[in-house]
Write a protein that holds these residues in place. Structure first.
Motif, mmCIF file in Angstrom:
data_model
loop_
_atom_site.group_PDB
_atom_site.id
_atom_site.type_symbol
_atom_site.label_atom_id
_atom_site.label_comp_id
_atom_site.label_asym_id
_atom_site.label_seq_id
_atom_site.Cartn_x
_atom_site.Cartn_y
_atom_site.Cartn_z
ATOM 1 N N TRP A 10 -1.161 6.298 4.903
ATOM 2 C CA TRP A 10 -1.250 4.876 5.244
ATOM 3 C C TRP A 10 -0.559 4.047 4.154
ATOM 4 C CZ3 TRP A 10 -3.649 1.178 2.141
ATOM 5 C CH2 TRP A 10 -3.617 -0.120 2.660
ATOM 6 N N MET A 16 7.357 -16.683 -2.239
ATOM 7 C CA MET A 16 6.829 -15.554 -1.475
ATOM 8 C C MET A 16 5.820 -16.062 -0.452
ATOM 9 S SD MET A 16 5.184 -12.051 -2.928
ATOM 10 C CE MET A 16 6.764 -11.603 -3.664
ATOM 11 N N TYR A 25 6.582 -2.985 3.455
ATOM 12 C CA TYR A 25 6.756 -4.132 2.534
ATOM 13 C C TYR A 25 8.176 -4.157 1.988
ATOM 14 C CZ TYR A 25 1.604 -3.744 2.327
ATOM 15 O OH TYR A 25 0.276 -3.638 2.628
ATOM 16 N N TYR A 61 3.276 -15.168 9.006
ATOM 17 C CA TYR A 61 4.233 -15.421 10.071
ATOM 18 C C TYR A 61 4.119 -16.872 10.523
ATOM 19 C CZ TYR A 61 4.462 -10.318 10.322
ATOM 20 O OH TYR A 61 4.617 -8.991 10.018
ATOM 21 N N LEU A 102 3.878 -14.593 2.861
ATOM 22 C CA LEU A 102 3.649 -13.385 3.656
ATOM 23 C C LEU A 102 2.880 -13.696 4.946
ATOM 24 C CD1 LEU A 102 2.932 -10.753 0.846
ATOM 25 C CD2 LEU A 102 5.117 -11.556 1.783
ATOM 26 N N VAL A 147 4.294 -3.032 -3.202
ATOM 27 C CA VAL A 147 2.838 -2.908 -3.025
ATOM 28 C C VAL A 147 2.125 -3.800 -4.046
ATOM 29 C CG1 VAL A 147 0.889 -1.305 -3.046
ATOM 30 C CG2 VAL A 147 3.100 -0.561 -2.140
ATOM 31 N N ILE A 167 -9.848 2.650 -0.382
ATOM 32 C CA ILE A 167 -8.864 2.710 0.715
ATOM 33 C C ILE A 167 -9.433 3.532 1.867
ATOM 34 C CG2 ILE A 167 -6.616 3.659 1.385
ATOM 35 C CD1 ILE A 167 -5.619 2.951 -1.412
ATOM 36 N N LEU A 189 -10.240 -1.985 8.212
ATOM 37 C CA LEU A 189 -8.909 -2.597 8.153
ATOM 38 C C LEU A 189 -8.120 -2.234 9.407
ATOM 39 C CD1 LEU A 189 -7.068 -4.190 6.049
ATOM 40 C CD2 LEU A 189 -6.003 -1.972 5.613
ATOM 41 N N LYS A 243 -0.287 -11.219 -4.106
ATOM 42 C CA LYS A 243 -0.292 -12.356 -3.173
ATOM 43 C C LYS A 243 -1.620 -12.394 -2.395
ATOM 44 C CE LYS A 243 1.804 -15.599 -0.676
ATOM 45 N NZ LYS A 243 1.502 -16.966 -1.143
ATOM 46 N N TRP A 299 3.381 -6.604 -5.377
ATOM 47 C CA TRP A 299 3.550 -8.028 -5.013
ATOM 48 C C TRP A 299 2.657 -8.389 -3.825
ATOM 49 C CZ3 TRP A 299 5.220 -8.502 -9.392
ATOM 50 C CH2 TRP A 299 6.334 -7.852 -9.904
ATOM 51 N N ARG A 300 2.551 -7.457 -2.901
ATOM 52 C CA ARG A 300 1.708 -7.703 -1.729
ATOM 53 C C ARG A 300 0.244 -7.867 -2.169
ATOM 54 N NH1 ARG A 300 -1.120 -8.613 2.362
ATOM 55 N NH2 ARG A 300 -1.401 -7.225 4.112
ATOM 56 N N VAL A 340 -8.552 -3.817 -0.850
ATOM 57 C CA VAL A 340 -7.861 -2.604 -0.403
ATOM 58 C C VAL A 340 -6.434 -2.583 -0.959
ATOM 59 C CG1 VAL A 340 -7.171 -1.204 1.580
ATOM 60 C CG2 VAL A 340 -9.184 -2.678 1.731
ATOM 61 N N HIS A 341 -5.802 -3.732 -0.919
ATOM 62 C CA HIS A 341 -4.415 -3.797 -1.404
ATOM 63 C C HIS A 341 -4.358 -3.639 -2.919
ATOM 64 C CE1 HIS A 341 -3.366 -4.596 2.639
ATOM 65 N NE2 HIS A 341 -4.077 -5.702 2.683
ATOM 66 N N GLN A 347 2.828 1.739 4.551
ATOM 67 C CA GLN A 347 2.753 0.305 4.254
ATOM 68 C C GLN A 347 3.782 -0.081 3.186
ATOM 69 O OE1 GLN A 347 0.990 -1.044 6.968
ATOM 70 N NE2 GLN A 347 0.337 -2.503 5.406
ATOM 71 N N PHE A 367 0.715 -6.911 7.727
ATOM 72 C CA PHE A 367 0.141 -7.832 6.735
ATOM 73 C C PHE A 367 -1.322 -8.149 7.021
ATOM 74 C CE2 PHE A 367 4.685 -8.290 6.172
ATOM 75 C CZ PHE A 367 4.780 -8.150 4.801
ATOM 76 N N HIS A 384 -4.620 -0.032 -3.470
ATOM 77 C CA HIS A 384 -3.340 0.570 -3.095
ATOM 78 C C HIS A 384 -2.341 0.460 -4.255
ATOM 79 C CE1 HIS A 384 0.188 0.606 0.052
ATOM 80 N NE2 HIS A 384 0.172 1.677 -0.690
#
Lengths: 387, 315
Positions: A284, A1, A292, A5, A3, B216, B292, B306, B222, B218-219, B233-234, A288, B314, B237
């Protein structure tokens, strides 16, 4: 994984951003769903094509750039971030194009894809019929073989873009003895063919984006058939997969709406309810999440995977998200929500967007049909009804 | 940019899933419920799988893996409704101690001999501790009010919230399967109830919520693993998305089971109760919405922190 660029992807993003900044129309275009706005949008398609941005994932031979799905997503992100117009040719580039790429002959690819990418031919879809909506296998419009032509007879409806577009695609019953999914054939036709009558339908917002199509012995060369006779259902399902799955609604569209919603909230914070505030934060998050998920699906497809019934989950998610975001926007506007134009003369995009969002859970296969597909194909529950 | 797991990651998670499926089924939950919630043999099995040391650096004898792998395993722990405190010990405390450079107990964690538990100010009690006992609705959680030193380290909180979200995703998955399987076999009006659209559409809505809660998670895993500035924040989320998906699925699952779902006899209640417990643990809804909210919306006198919009997926 991973993430992050790559430098090449970042450079591509900068290139897209710079081009859009230079070429974007200076004024917002009139709505796509009237003659004047349609012409403006087609002109924009041609401007895009002039920069080779018609459909970046297609091979260069067909007017594309031969880029991968991550680059397509980057393009879409920048496109929506820039506030660029809706794509007049989305039926072509996002739905029919990938279908021709998969099922078309070399001749068909050469004939149809390049003009599509260049915005020279705008496509309308023609799936539904008065008696075949959610139950699309009930199609009764006929295509009868006569030498090297098919003769089309019948009626299509809710045909997106058909009021003004150049060509259309849809499925017709070639085996008149057949029932349901069998005996259907996928056919491409010139909307100006003798025997086709277009009757534009006035939509909720008062404009005429879609139309009814009447076919009275319309002669179409057999060469305009996509894939084999009787294979129309499978080809159509593949098209619907592209539509619901990845291409039709790229996440940038919803992320842009979520961002506008945050801005709207900040302007109206003094009179907004706590519930509206949480709805904005949720918007939001959901936009998002959709982004993803799209990156994950893109990576899967790039590694040779396919998108199947999961496409139904996507369609349910984005269409209900879009409706929820615009509903929140209407609530934040309060009494001003009903205005077609605000006091400063600007169009009430939240109202327009809310009306359009109500069509999302209906078109491209209603969300009830999508929930059936999800339950039957992903969860393995018993099938409903006949067929 | 590649939003996929490696083959190694998938193999690891699948191995743990198979192991728990084979050794930690509903009959084990019932036995623990009757005989005292913990079983050294189950813990020993997890130790032999190497799981307590998953995130311990290789210098201390661990596997040195990251939060993405740990989150994948935590999903499996939720799916199995695991009672042993593996997630708290191995995926919350071990990485927190390692990050602080407190490596003293890590080798003992790998060996399964020490089970340090997180004591954070956001939680009014510890989930698996000794102290003044409290009774949770979840019969397999051993709550205690611990008089010891309480941390308010935000990193510990983020680890705990992330791993709660991961377990909630696994719980939701498991409850959806239970409800779906029941709908296939329970017949009324001459057909399986799962053939009725009233049932199908509810289960499909759960599938949608779970499908979009996963990326969400996995993001967030990571981002926290890589020390990204916006990681909190993530984490918030994922905690919200996973909690919402799990509550929706729990409510749907009991509805699909009908009166059977309201009994102690059907297994579903173990998963529902863990869902209720984890939903409020490591920061409740108000806490995570506020985090958030501050980052994304801000206030009249405070700009959001943010960057949002299509070109900041990302961020």
């Amino acid at each position: 994984m991973d993430l992050a660029y790559t430098p090449a992807q970042q450079a591509f993003r900068a290139e897209v951003r710079a081009w859009l900044k230079e070429h974007l129309p200076s004024q917002p275009l009139v709505t796509l769903e009237c003659r004047e706005g349609y012409d403006q949008h087609v002109e924009w398609e041609r401007t895009l094509a002039g920069g080779n941005w018609g459909m970046v994932t297609w091979p260069e031979a067909y007017g594309g750039r031969g880029l991968d799905l991550i680059e397509w997503l980057i393009f879409e992100e920048e496109y929506w971030a820039s506030g660029a117009p809706l794509r007049a040719n989305q039926n072509g580039i996002f739905l029919l194009g990938p279908t021709i790429m998969e099922f078309g002959t070399d001749e068909q690819k050469a004939l149809f894809l390049t003009p599509m990418a260049r915005g020279e031919v705008i496509w309308a879809q023609a799936w539904s019929e008065p008696g075949a909506g959610s139950d699309m296998a009930a199609i009764s419009s006929k295509a009868v073989r006569d030498g090297d032509h098919y003769v089309l007879t019948g009626q299509k409806t809710w045909s997106s873009r058909a009021a003004f577009a150049d060509w259309g695609f849809g499925i017709f019953r070639t085996d008149l003895e057949s029932e349901r999914h069998k005996g259907l054939t996928f056919i491409l036709f010139d909307l100006d063919s003798p025997g086709i009558t277009r009757r534009p339908i006035r939509q909720l917002h008062g404009e005429t984006g879609f139309a009814e199509l009447f076919f009275d012995e319309v002669r179409v060369p057999v060469a305009n058939r996509l894939a084999g006779e009787g294979e129309g259902w499978n080809v159509a399902m593949a098209t619907a997969g592209f539509e619901r799955g990845l291409m039709l609604r790229s996440p940038g569209r919803f992320q842009a709406t979520a961002k506008r919603l945050v801005e709207l909230y900040r302007q109206n914070a003094h009179r907004a309810s706590p519930a509206a505030r949480e709805a904005v934060a949720q918007a939001w998050g959901a936009a998002q999440a959709y982004a993803y998920n799209t990156y994950a699906v893109a990576a899967k497809i790039m590694a040779g995977g396919k998108i199947g019934a999961e496409a139904s989950l996507n369609k349910i998610f984005w269409s209900e998200l879009d409706r929820a975001m615009h509903r929140t926007g209407m609530q934040l506007l309060g009494a001003h929500a009903e205005l077609k134009r605000f006091a400063d003369g600007s169009q009430n995009d939240w109202l327009e967007g809310y009306m359009f969002s109500l069509s999302g859970p209906i078109y491209a296969g209603s969300n009830e049909v999508q929930r059936n597909i999800t339950a039957e194909r992903l969860l393995g529950l018993p099938r409903v009804g006949a067929g | 940019m590649d939003f996929r797991f490696t083959e190694d990651q998938l193999t690891l998670a699948e191995g743990v899933r198979d192991y728990l499926e084979g050794t930690h089924g509903p009959e084990v939950l019932r036995r623990l419920d009757e005989q005292g919630a913990r079983d050294p043999a189950i813990w020993q099995g997890l130790v032999e799988m190497g799981l307590p040391g998953l995130m311990v650096p290789e210098e201390q004898g661990g596997l040195g893996l990251g939060l993405v792998e740990a989150a994948m395993i935590a999903v499996e722990c939720g799916r199995a409704c695991l009672a042993e405190p593996l997630v708290d010990v191995a995926f919350v405390m071990a990485p927190w101690l390692a990050a602080k450079g407190e490596t003293g107990s890590l080798a003992a964690i790998v060996a399964g001999e020490e089970r340090p538990l997180p004591v954070h100010a956001i939680n009014p009690w510890v989930a698996d501790g000794e102290g003044e006992a409290l009774r949770s609705v979840d019969p397999l959680r051993q709550l205690a009010v611990v008089p010891a030193k309480v941390s308010d380290d935000p990193h510990l909180l983020d680890l705990g919230a992330l791993m709660s979200a991961a377990q909630l995703v696994g719980l939701a998955d498991a409850m959806l399967v239970q409800a779906t399987e029941y709908a296939k076999v329970r017949t009324q009006f001459g057909q399986p109830i799962g053939a009725f659209q009233a049932i199908k559409h509810q289960l499909a809505s759960c599938a949608v919520a779970i499908e979009f809660a996963k990326p969400v998670l996995w993001r967030a895993a990571k981002a926290l693993n890589d020390g990204v500035e916006s990681a909190p924040v993530h984490v918030s989320h994922t905690k919200l998305a996973a909690t919402d998906a799990a509550f929706l699925t729990a409510e749907t699952a009991i509805q699909v089971h009908g009166a059977m779902g309201y009994t102690y006899e059907v297994d579903l209640h173990f998963w529902m109760k863990r869902t209720w417990a984890l939903g409020g643990a490591w920061g409740d809804r108000a806490f995570h919405v506020a985090r958030i909210d501050r980052a994304v919306i801000g206030d009249a006198d405070r700009e959001p922190t943010l960057a949002i919009g299509p070109d900041h997926t990302f961020a």
